[in-house]
Design a protein around this motif. Sequence first.
Motif, PDB file in Angstrom:
ATOM      1  N   VAL A  34       0.872  -1.175   0.000  1.00 14.49           N
ATOM      2  CA  VAL A  34       0.000   0.000   0.000  1.00 14.49           C
ATOM      3  C   VAL A  34       0.906   1.221   0.000  1.00 14.49           C
ATOM      4  CG1 VAL A  34      -1.934  -1.125   1.183  1.00 14.49           C
ATOM      5  CG2 VAL A  34      -0.165   0.020   2.536  1.00 14.49           C
ATOM      6  N   GLY A  35       0.399   2.323  -0.535  1.00 15.03           N
ATOM      7  CA  GLY A  35       1.242   3.507  -0.592  1.00 15.03           C
ATOM      8  C   GLY A  35       0.436   4.727  -0.943  1.00 15.03           C
ATOM      9  N   SER A  36       1.030   5.889  -0.692  1.00 17.50           N
ATOM     10  CA  SER A  36       0.359   7.140  -1.054  1.00 17.50           C
ATOM     11  C   SER A  36       1.397   8.237  -1.200  1.00 17.50           C
ATOM     12  CB  SER A  36      -0.663   7.514   0.016  1.00 17.50           C
ATOM     13  OG  SER A  36      -0.006   7.864   1.210  1.00 17.50           O
ATOM     14  N   ASN A  57       8.401   2.558   4.399  1.00 19.98           N
ATOM     15  CA  ASN A  57       9.242   3.587   3.776  1.00 19.98           C
ATOM     16  C   ASN A  57       8.531   4.925   3.809  1.00 19.98           C
ATOM     17  OD1 ASN A  57      11.253   2.351   0.915  1.00 19.98           O
ATOM     18  ND2 ASN A  57      11.368   1.916   3.102  1.00 19.98           N
ATOM     19  N   SER A  58       9.297   5.969   4.096  1.00 19.49           N
ATOM     20  CA  SER A  58       8.802   7.328   3.882  1.00 19.49           C
ATOM     21  C   SER A  58       9.935   8.144   3.297  1.00 19.49           C
ATOM     22  CB  SER A  58       8.318   7.963   5.186  1.00 19.49           C
ATOM     23  OG  SER A  58       8.074   9.349   4.974  1.00 19.49           O
ATOM     24  N   ILE A  66       1.484  11.250   0.348  1.00 17.19           N
ATOM     25  CA  ILE A  66       1.006  12.171   1.366  1.00 17.19           C
ATOM     26  C   ILE A  66       2.053  13.208   1.746  1.00 17.19           C
ATOM     27  CG2 ILE A  66       1.666  10.718   3.327  1.00 17.19           C
ATOM     28  CD1 ILE A  66      -1.023  11.476   4.622  1.00 17.19           C
ATOM     29  N   VAL A  67       3.305  12.903   1.489  1.00 14.86           N
ATOM     30  CA  VAL A  67       4.371  13.865   1.797  1.00 14.86           C
ATOM     31  C   VAL A  67       4.346  15.004   0.782  1.00 14.86           C
ATOM     32  CG1 VAL A  67       6.878  14.182   1.841  1.00 14.86           C
ATOM     33  CG2 VAL A  67       5.844  12.200   2.989  1.00 14.86           C
ATOM     34  N   ARG A 105      10.244  11.176   3.892  1.00 13.43           N
ATOM     35  CA  ARG A 105      10.531  12.330   4.763  1.00 13.43           C
ATOM     36  C   ARG A 105      10.397  12.004   6.249  1.00 13.43           C
ATOM     37  NH1 ARG A 105       6.582  17.179   4.331  1.00 13.43           N
ATOM     38  NH2 ARG A 105       5.252  15.674   5.389  1.00 13.43           N
ATOM     39  N   THR A 107       5.237   7.346   0.528  1.00  5.19           N
ATOM     40  CA  THR A 107       5.030   6.645   1.798  1.00  5.19           C
ATOM     41  C   THR A 107       4.434   5.293   1.443  1.00  5.19           C
ATOM     42  OG1 THR A 107       4.549   8.772   2.838  1.00  5.19           O
ATOM     43  CG2 THR A 107       3.894   6.789   4.064  1.00  5.19           C
ATOM     44  N   ALA A 108       4.991   4.223   1.969  1.00  8.45           N
ATOM     45  CA  ALA A 108       4.510   2.902   1.577  1.00  8.45           C
ATOM     46  C   ALA A 108       4.773   1.884   2.659  1.00  8.45           C
ATOM     47  CB  ALA A 108       5.183   2.454   0.274  1.00  8.45           C
ATOM     48  N   VAL A 109       3.881   0.907   2.684  1.00  6.06           N
ATOM     49  CA  VAL A 109       4.059  -0.242   3.576  1.00  6.06           C
ATOM     50  C   VAL A 109       3.926  -1.495   2.729  1.00  6.06           C
ATOM     51  CG1 VAL A 109       3.157  -1.508   5.563  1.00  6.06           C
ATOM     52  CG2 VAL A 109       3.086   1.003   5.552  1.00  6.06           C
TER      53      VAL A 109
END
Lengths: 327, 327, 327, 327
Positions: free
Chosen positions: B190-192, B224-225, B194-195, B227, B207-209
């Motif tokens: 999953v990811g987005s 992972n991010s 958002i940063v 930021r 951003t992801a898991v």
Amino acid sequence: MLNVGLLGAGRIAGVHASAISTNPGSRLVAVSDINADAAAKLAAQYGAEARETDAILQDPAIRAVLIATSTDTHSDLIERAVAAGKAVLCEKPVDLSLSRAQACQKAMAGKPVMIGFNRRFDPNFAALKTALDAGEIGKPELLSITSFDPAPPPVSYIKVSGGLFRDMMIHDFDMANFLMGSAPVLVSAVGSSIVDPAIGTAGDVDTAVVTLTYADGRLAVIKNSRRAVYGYDQRVELLGSEGLLQAQNMLENTVVKSTTAGVTGAKPTYFFLERYMPAYALEWAGFVAALAEGKPLPVTLDDGVAALAMAEAATQSLKSGAPVALG
Amino acid sequence: MLNVGLLGAGRIAGVHASAISTNPGSRLVAVSDINADAAAKLAAQYGAEARETDAILQDPAIRAVLIATSTDTHSDLIERAVAAGKAVLCEKPVDLSLSRAQACQKAMAGKPVMIGFNRRFDPNFAALKTALDAGEIGKPELLSITSFDPAPPPVSYIKVSGGLFRDMMIHDFDMANFLMGSAPVLVSAVGSSIVDPAIGTAGDVDTAVVTLTYADGRLAVIKNSRRAVYGYDQRVELLGSEGLLQAQNMLENTVVKSTTAGVTGAKPTYFFLERYMPAYALEWAGFVAALAEGKPLPVTLDDGVAALAMAEAATQSLKSGAPVALG
Amino acid sequence: MLNVGLLGAGRIAGVHASAISTNPGSRLVAVSDINADAAAKLAAQYGAEARETDAILQDPAIRAVLIATSTDTHSDLIERAVAAGKAVLCEKPVDLSLSRAQACQKAMAGKPVMIGFNRRFDPNFAALKTALDAGEIGKPELLSITSFDPAPPPVSYIKVSGGLFRDMMIHDFDMANFLMGSAPVLVSAVGSSIVDPAIGTAGDVDTAVVTLTYADGRLAVIKNSRRAVYGYDQRVELLGSEGLLQAQNMLENTVVKSTTAGVTGAKPTYFFLERYMPAYALEWAGFVAALAEGKPLPVTLDDGVAALAMAEAATQSLKSGAPVALG
Amino acid sequence: MLNVGLLGAGRIAGVHASAISTNPGSRLVAVSDINADAAAKLAAQYGAEARETDAILQDPAIRAVLIATSTDTHSDLIERAVAAGKAVLCEKPVDLSLSRAQACQKAMAGKPVMIGFNRRFDPNFAALKTALDAGEIGKPELLSITSFDPAPPPVSYIKVSGGLFRDMMIHDFDMANFLMGSAPVLVSAVGSSIVDPAIGTAGDVDTAVVTLTYADGRLAVIKNSRRAVYGYDQRVELLGSEGLLQAQNMLENTVVKSTTAGVTGAKPTYFFLERYMPAYALEWAGFVAALAEGKPLPVTLDDGVAALAMAEAATQSLKSGAPVALG
């Protein structure tokens, strides 16, 4: 079930009242105080009666008293309570006068009197002691005690306190005795009133370092300050032949925040009520259990006098600028 | 003494040049780069020569090359260097195209090609692996990898990066393979963005898991991010049948400040150069030692392809919203 | 003074009895249990009466009941107690059946029913929430919850538990809701029975990872294991646009031992009674204070149903192998 | 580019040779040693020449020398090198004889001589100093330095070392001067040979506590032990009017293992080479930068003499059992 009379109804008496009531082996029966209202209020809170001290001491149903009155009454009340057949737990110090405390010690020899060095029951210091006794760091060699209050008391208190060594460091002297298992032979103190010059004007110091030398070559150092703005700093560390044991501060919570400004955690708990609340309950439990099992009380009048003698020696060393030998 | 040619003269090439020169078993002989000035400058700093890539590959005195050029040249340069008889250490990833990387893998079978997954050589992760292999936490069950960059790269970089999974999480996929000892059977992402929404507009996430499922029931999760404003956050933890292993962040220093605002320590080291400098030197040392002792290289082209396959699967999973089985 | 009836006299009921008695605003009046002896014993300990549940519900002097009976009775008892005019604090979960819980939620709309998600009151998680709400890490982006039990329950318990997601992770779903402030739109689960195959045979998993996706792009990941041999592992961390907040484990004590074998500190507190004892007292205090001040109860039946819906979705996702959208 | 001659080719000289070679502003030109083989080997490793000391001092191309010979030669070599026009960085101590060191200090007044108190350049202590100077804890009041070696040196070394205070605690005396910004007025020492009685037989102590009193009421305490089996224990803490600063130990790695036995992290780095390697490089960088910019050297011969005077005072205090006033 141990029926208990509480002498004193001030702040620390309230802590003890809670410990007495919560403990399944004891019951708070009566409270006395020179302030009758305070006694009445504290008694009501825990379903006990407010009485005169004499009435408490003369009640045969009360088998134990906890003395939490002002220091100058401790020796007398210990002696009266024991004469009345009670077991006694008395707040520290035994007395501001070493000779008076020693007289009390002599008179009370063999009697069930425990002195309230609550820090021995702090789960952290107790765990350190357990590890030490289990030989986990071999033979102890060098003890360090850091003991800082969050803020100095009013100068009015300082004036009647007996001075930093009798009022504050006495807990640390007892901790040294608890951990090292014997009294030092030499006490050497330095100190100053760098936190508040008014404390110096009142004849006391607010910052001090005391070194203790033991007959077998072990050393200890105790640091006191009346002011650590970040909270109550209560740490012990002990270097031994096979390692180091440290008891670190309790923190207000475990939250850690990482930002561009750094990684920030909570402060130590603010003062002795926050830090030592579990210790007061465990201290009382130790008293109750020893009486129930017919075993020796875990802290004795001898311990109270020993710590007071070290405070006296430190006071002398600070004045003279030279080490003082302990008798 | 291993004579080495360095292909590339950018920032990471500079790190490698230092590692090659400092290692007592290797010597930097020549540097090439499409930017001739950069090659000249880097070569001079370490007493080497700037040359064309072909000249390096054709020099029989040079026994090894380190490839630190742009990703799209990796596969070709690996194949040319090996054809010229060199041992190769190539920066990750092998290629942005999985099929191209697999072709390279097939062609290079049995050849001395090492891929630069430097994190395996980080002293912290390496110590964790050693403890794991020694059975200190029993059988591994649940792995967690936290891997946050301090700040997102420019969107222009994002566009040519191959995406978060190929560019950034590929290190964590390799770490999972390194620690778990086998590839997962299922990858779910999953990811987005958002940063920075612009990263989303560019077709990527910031951003992801990713969760990994292994054939024997073990699980792993990678976060992972792009930021983490407090610095480079690089942590691993692994729950096993007999305990937990954690590798925590390296901090800039050990100073702790306690004030009324809390207890503040230093931030994690800022980014990969600060954190992984020792790992780059140890990675090179591992390459040199393996060649000197005639042993297998510690990280292989197979490892590079395995991590890339996981990045590909995660990219597909993110798009489809469903788990992807690994071949 | 709030007069309270306690339904249930098992282990967790004992914890609540202590909290009710210790709170200065409430008094334990009566206890009921299908095991009459257990009710009698618990009542006696706190000076209350053992009664039938009906007698408690019909006593107009009792204004609140705490439901600490078995899960399958929760919904019915909530409805009966509310019908009898009581305010209710009911242990989680509302029900193992989502539809039954939803029916209860509908029937109880507007009534004073609080669900016992005690972890919201844990001083560490509460402090994290306070910092988050104060904007100390900016906008939240990625939440991670680690929640490991020290040892798996008996398989007999597993069989009636409703499964890991309804029995154990439900607390973590509520924590996610508490911290993120809204429900996710997508739930994706992986899991296995790697700790104990017998748990798998019983149709459940003992190790699981669930990812949550929010409408605005925020992400969360929850990790559960039935076994962390070092103790109860209860950690939360939340990455935001301006930093990271972490709530770490409570440790048994602060003692640290340094020897040739390393630097060793105490383990996390063993299980939920040790870790969350303060949380239970604060949860009760929150219930009492809300009633006294006429304010909304701090955790609602809606919260209970929301967490249960996530548990249901996770259970489905685990079975289907695909993410499940929340209604 | 600063051409440098290195006097001495022992272990610590090797550390300096690396620092000189790595620093972009300096170049190692020549090495001398009474052991010609050692000099030849060290020189070869860094592309320098082995020469006689006289040849180095007479070479006009060499502008600076680093003195890493035995302590008894320091004063003489400083004077000879300065007479030859060299800038000097000399290992501590200046001399075992305070009067000899003072004579050297007098003769060298105004000359470019730096003393190698490398710990000032340790990134942790330097960061603490920076925070202190920035006023982050207000006015300093009570300094504590913990400085334990991992294992005692051979008694043969003890005999020629000048004693614990001149050989080991001298670093801590300098650290106190560095942090407190002025010398104390009173030095008071206690010590014993509890680690190894043979050290006592040799006339020295292996465990000691020294308290320092400053004219303005500030206090400091330094603890030394020759044996901390868990590694090199190098910590500083400083209580100020607005907080506490602590520099904690560097650890071998960041791995933490949680098992039924507790939570165990890595030990402190083993000894001074592991801990202070970065400090040696930064010390040299400070020397090179000061010369390049024509600024005062960051540590002076005055600093070396000041620390030695404190060591002398502590030695006297230990013997006499009374505090010693500093001149």
